[in-house]
Design a protein around this motif. Structure first.
Motif, PDB file in Angstrom:
ATOM      1  N   ILE A 110      -2.488  -3.816   8.554  1.00  0.00           N
ATOM      2  CA  ILE A 110      -1.760  -3.370   7.368  1.00  0.00           C
ATOM      3  C   ILE A 110      -2.571  -2.332   6.604  1.00  0.00           C
ATOM      4  CG2 ILE A 110      -0.981  -4.124   5.071  1.00  0.00           C
ATOM      5  CD1 ILE A 110      -0.058  -6.747   6.448  1.00  0.00           C
ATOM      6  N   GLU A 111      -3.858  -2.607   6.451  1.00  0.00           N
ATOM      7  CA  GLU A 111      -4.715  -1.655   5.739  1.00  0.00           C
ATOM      8  C   GLU A 111      -4.805  -0.328   6.489  1.00  0.00           C
ATOM      9  OE1 GLU A 111      -8.889  -1.550   3.263  1.00  0.00           O
ATOM     10  OE2 GLU A 111      -8.635  -3.100   4.807  1.00  0.00           O
ATOM     11  N   GLU A 112      -4.811  -0.400   7.795  1.00  0.00           N
ATOM     12  CA  GLU A 112      -4.874   0.816   8.605  1.00  0.00           C
ATOM     13  C   GLU A 112      -3.600   1.646   8.466  1.00  0.00           C
ATOM     14  OE1 GLU A 112      -4.944   1.930  13.389  1.00  0.00           O
ATOM     15  OE2 GLU A 112      -5.661  -0.017  12.717  1.00  0.00           O
ATOM     16  N   LEU A 113      -2.455   0.967   8.416  1.00  0.00           N
ATOM     17  CA  LEU A 113      -1.162   1.662   8.362  1.00  0.00           C
ATOM     18  C   LEU A 113      -0.837   2.200   6.977  1.00  0.00           C
ATOM     19  CD1 LEU A 113       1.047  -0.791  10.494  1.00  0.00           C
ATOM     20  CD2 LEU A 113       0.315   1.527  11.138  1.00  0.00           C
ATOM     21  N   GLY A 114      -1.300   1.539   5.917  1.00  0.00           N
ATOM     22  CA  GLY A 114      -0.947   1.936   4.566  1.00  0.00           C
ATOM     23  C   GLY A 114      -1.720   3.156   4.094  1.00  0.00           C
ATOM     24  N   THR A 115      -0.985   4.197   3.700  1.00  0.00           N
ATOM     25  CA  THR A 115      -1.622   5.450   3.291  1.00  0.00           C
ATOM     26  C   THR A 115      -1.250   5.867   1.868  1.00  0.00           C
ATOM     27  OG1 THR A 115       0.178   6.759   4.242  1.00  0.00           O
ATOM     28  CG2 THR A 115      -1.720   6.278   5.670  1.00  0.00           C
ATOM     29  N   GLY A 116      -0.343   5.122   1.223  1.00  0.00           N
ATOM     30  CA  GLY A 116       0.117   5.516  -0.097  1.00  0.00           C
ATOM     31  C   GLY A 116      -0.762   5.050  -1.231  1.00  0.00           C
ATOM     32  N   SER A 117      -1.491   3.962  -1.005  1.00  0.00           N
ATOM     33  CA  SER A 117      -2.467   3.438  -1.961  1.00  0.00           C
ATOM     34  C   SER A 117      -3.512   2.672  -1.156  1.00  0.00           C
ATOM     35  CB  SER A 117      -1.798   2.559  -3.019  1.00  0.00           C
ATOM     36  OG  SER A 117      -1.094   1.491  -2.420  1.00  0.00           O
ATOM     37  N   ALA A 118      -4.482   2.100  -1.839  1.00  0.00           N
ATOM     38  CA  ALA A 118      -5.594   1.481  -1.117  1.00  0.00           C
ATOM     39  C   ALA A 118      -5.848   0.065  -1.579  1.00  0.00           C
ATOM     40  CB  ALA A 118      -6.864   2.312  -1.305  1.00  0.00           C
ATOM     41  N   VAL A 119      -6.431  -0.734  -0.692  1.00  0.00           N
ATOM     42  CA  VAL A 119      -6.879  -2.085  -1.061  1.00  0.00           C
ATOM     43  C   VAL A 119      -7.982  -1.935  -2.108  1.00  0.00           C
ATOM     44  CG1 VAL A 119      -7.996  -4.186  -0.229  1.00  0.00           C
ATOM     45  CG2 VAL A 119      -6.283  -3.024   1.195  1.00  0.00           C
ATOM     46  N   LEU A 144       0.805  -1.224   0.000  1.00  0.00           N
ATOM     47  CA  LEU A 144       0.000   0.000   0.000  1.00  0.00           C
ATOM     48  C   LEU A 144       0.839   1.275   0.000  1.00  0.00           C
ATOM     49  CD1 LEU A 144      -2.750  -1.138   2.542  1.00  0.00           C
ATOM     50  CD2 LEU A 144      -2.848  -1.199   0.043  1.00  0.00           C
ATOM     51  N   HIS A 145       2.005   1.233  -0.660  1.00  0.00           N
ATOM     52  CA  HIS A 145       2.814   2.439  -0.779  1.00  0.00           C
ATOM     53  C   HIS A 145       2.381   3.238  -2.015  1.00  0.00           C
ATOM     54  CE1 HIS A 145       4.962  -0.482  -3.353  1.00  0.00           C
ATOM     55  NE2 HIS A 145       5.259   0.574  -4.089  1.00  0.00           N
ATOM     56  N   ASP A 146       2.882   4.463  -2.112  1.00  0.00           N
ATOM     57  CA  ASP A 146       2.658   5.314  -3.271  1.00  0.00           C
ATOM     58  C   ASP A 146       3.669   4.923  -4.345  1.00  0.00           C
ATOM     59  OD1 ASP A 146       2.505   7.297  -5.178  1.00  0.00           O
ATOM     60  OD2 ASP A 146       2.908   8.958  -3.810  1.00  0.00           O
ATOM     61  N   PRO A 147       3.224   4.379  -5.479  1.00  0.00           N
ATOM     62  CA  PRO A 147       4.168   3.916  -6.488  1.00  0.00           C
ATOM     63  C   PRO A 147       4.911   5.040  -7.202  1.00  0.00           C
ATOM     64  CG  PRO A 147       1.938   3.769  -7.336  1.00  0.00           C
ATOM     65  CD  PRO A 147       1.826   4.150  -5.880  1.00  0.00           C
ATOM     66  N   THR A 148       4.491   6.278  -6.990  1.00  0.00           N
ATOM     67  CA  THR A 148       5.155   7.413  -7.638  1.00  0.00           C
ATOM     68  C   THR A 148       6.103   8.145  -6.686  1.00  0.00           C
ATOM     69  OG1 THR A 148       3.428   9.034  -7.077  1.00  0.00           O
ATOM     70  CG2 THR A 148       3.106   7.724  -9.077  1.00  0.00           C
ATOM     71  N   HIS A 149       6.268   7.642  -5.475  1.00  0.00           N
ATOM     72  CA  HIS A 149       7.132   8.328  -4.513  1.00  0.00           C
ATOM     73  C   HIS A 149       8.551   8.415  -5.069  1.00  0.00           C
ATOM     74  CE1 HIS A 149       9.765   8.714  -0.956  1.00  0.00           C
ATOM     75  NE2 HIS A 149       8.767   9.459  -0.488  1.00  0.00           N
ATOM     76  N   GLU A 150       9.089   9.611  -5.136  1.00  0.00           N
ATOM     77  CA  GLU A 150      10.347   9.855  -5.848  1.00  0.00           C
ATOM     78  C   GLU A 150      11.527   9.078  -5.267  1.00  0.00           C
ATOM     79  OE1 GLU A 150      13.203  13.644  -7.113  1.00  0.00           O
ATOM     80  OE2 GLU A 150      11.145  13.990  -6.432  1.00  0.00           O
ATOM     81  N   GLY A 151      11.676   9.120  -3.947  1.00  0.00           N
ATOM     82  CA  GLY A 151      12.823   8.459  -3.329  1.00  0.00           C
ATOM     83  C   GLY A 151      12.805   6.955  -3.505  1.00  0.00           C
ATOM     84  N   LEU A 152      11.650   6.339  -3.270  1.00  0.00           N
ATOM     85  CA  LEU A 152      11.528   4.892  -3.427  1.00  0.00           C
ATOM     86  C   LEU A 152      11.685   4.501  -4.889  1.00  0.00           C
ATOM     87  CD1 LEU A 152      10.957   2.131  -2.219  1.00  0.00           C
ATOM     88  CD2 LEU A 152       8.509   2.607  -2.405  1.00  0.00           C
ATOM     89  N   LEU A 153      11.056   5.239  -5.777  1.00  0.00           N
ATOM     90  CA  LEU A 153      11.133   4.935  -7.203  1.00  0.00           C
ATOM     91  C   LEU A 153      12.561   5.026  -7.714  1.00  0.00           C
ATOM     92  CD1 LEU A 153       9.373   4.184  -9.609  1.00  0.00           C
ATOM     93  CD2 LEU A 153       9.037   6.633 -10.038  1.00  0.00           C
ATOM     94  N   GLU A 154      13.318   5.986  -7.228  1.00  0.00           N
ATOM     95  CA  GLU A 154      14.712   6.142  -7.647  1.00  0.00           C
ATOM     96  C   GLU A 154      15.545   4.919  -7.264  1.00  0.00           C
ATOM     97  OE1 GLU A 154      18.518   9.097  -6.735  1.00  0.00           O
ATOM     98  OE2 GLU A 154      16.474   9.805  -6.376  1.00  0.00           O
ATOM     99  N   GLU A 155      15.358   4.436  -6.040  1.00  0.00           N
ATOM    100  CA  GLU A 155      16.113   3.255  -5.592  1.00  0.00           C
ATOM    101  C   GLU A 155      15.710   2.003  -6.359  1.00  0.00           C
ATOM    102  OE1 GLU A 155      18.644   2.454  -3.244  1.00  0.00           O
ATOM    103  OE2 GLU A 155      18.978   4.574  -3.617  1.00  0.00           O
ATOM    104  N   ILE A 156      14.415   1.853  -6.606  1.00  0.00           N
ATOM    105  CA  ILE A 156      13.931   0.676  -7.320  1.00  0.00           C
ATOM    106  C   ILE A 156      14.449   0.676  -8.760  1.00  0.00           C
ATOM    107  CG2 ILE A 156      11.876  -0.494  -8.174  1.00  0.00           C
ATOM    108  CD1 ILE A 156      12.484  -0.695  -5.136  1.00  0.00           C
ATOM    109  N   THR A 157      14.440   1.851  -9.387  1.00  0.00           N
ATOM    110  CA  THR A 157      14.942   1.954 -10.759  1.00  0.00           C
ATOM    111  C   THR A 157      16.421   1.609 -10.819  1.00  0.00           C
ATOM    112  OG1 THR A 157      13.302   3.657 -11.274  1.00  0.00           O
ATOM    113  CG2 THR A 157      15.219   3.495 -12.729  1.00  0.00           C
ATOM    114  N   LYS A 158      17.177   2.084  -9.845  1.00  0.00           N
ATOM    115  CA  LYS A 158      18.606   1.777  -9.796  1.00  0.00           C
ATOM    116  C   LYS A 158      18.837   0.274  -9.644  1.00  0.00           C
ATOM    117  CE  LYS A 158      20.911   4.522  -7.114  1.00  0.00           C
ATOM    118  NZ  LYS A 158      21.589   5.103  -5.920  1.00  0.00           N
TER     119      LYS A 158
END
Length: 281
Positions: A270-279, A80-94
């Protein structure tokens, strides 16, 4: 509720498209499935559309490849993370780019001893998928070198093999921090799966917990009974969630959907804690 929070499609190293994974989960009698492809969220849209018409709830997720300073591989599930988050996306792309370079080098080494080419490997990779060792294993199976992926990974593609090449991956604590920053829920995948290689010591657990680790994947076929007891004790001491899952890969692994399950209480948290995307329901 029957809840399985770890499954892969052919966006990474599974053998089925995301919609087919959702269909398989429904056929297996699951109520909730998480799509957790390696270092990719490219399957989310297809899986979401399939889930919306199936009566099955979908947890959008990802499995992040990490590595400690000691060179020990760690996998971190992010829900449930935000798939567009810049920092995470940068690491994943690398990390994804490094996987490609690593795979090319491994195939070059393998081709010295086996009838294997880069085109043979690419043939087993779905368009846009995260390329990795499982695709090399599939090419070795097709070439008649090994019987299946499992044999490839216990022999030719083991981390102790002369063909093995390391690739960049973020340190586990950094990955946990980035998942939290992206509104996600970080859970340590199969932490004591010693059959896969070296496992981390308590220092790494504590670094990840200090960084915001939310849970441990306790019930997984690669965790020993003794290891599961250790994880339950660690979770109790630190207030961590405990999950169970199949780590489904279609025909790529013997793991079957629903062979281990997560409790409704852990899923609700998990659903309660996740704020970047939704079930998706």
């Amino acid at each position: 509720m029957r809840i399985d929070l770890h499954a892969h499609s052919n966006v990474s190293d599974g053998t089925e498209p995301p919609a087919a994974v959702v269909a398989a989960a429904a056929a297996a009698g699951l109520d909730v499935i998480a799509l957790t492809d390696h270092d990719s969220t490219d399957g989310w849209d297809e899986a979401s559309s399939a889930a919306a018409n199936s009566g099955l709830a979908l947890v959008p997720g990802m499995e992040i490849s990490c590595r400690t300073e000691q060179g020990i591989s760690v996998h971190l599930l992010s829900y449930l993370h935000d798939p567009t988050h810049e920092g995470l996306l940068e690491e994943i792309t690398k990390a994804r780019d490094a996987r490609l370079t690593r795979a090319e080098r491994m195939v070059t080494l393998l081709s010295e001893d086996y009838p294997l080419t880069w085109d043979d490997v690419i043939h087993h990779v779905a368009p846009g998928a995260t390329l990795g060792r499982p695709h090399i294993a599939d090419a070795l199976v097709a070439a008649g070198v090994v019987a299946d992926r499992s044999e490839a990974f216990t022999s030719i593609l083991t981390s102790h093999s002369r063909y093995f090449v390391q690739h960049y991956a973020p340190e586990p604590a950094l990955a946990v921090e980035l998942v939290r920053a992206a509104g996600g829920v970080p859970v340590f995948a199969h932490p004591v799966a010693s059959s896969r290689g070296r496992v981390v010591g308590e220092r790494t657990y504590h670094e990840m917990i200090d960084a915001g680790l939310a849970g441990l994947e306790v019930d997984h076929r690669d965790n020993s009974d003794e290891g599961r007891e250790f994880l339950r004790g660690l979770a109790a001491r630190h207030g961590l969630l405990m999950t169970g899952s199949s780590d489904y890969h279609g025909e790529g692994k013997p793991n079957r959907l629903g062979e281990n399950l997560t409790t409704p209480e852990a899923f609700a948290r998990i659903e309660e804690l996740g704020t970047g995307s939704a079930v998706v329901r």
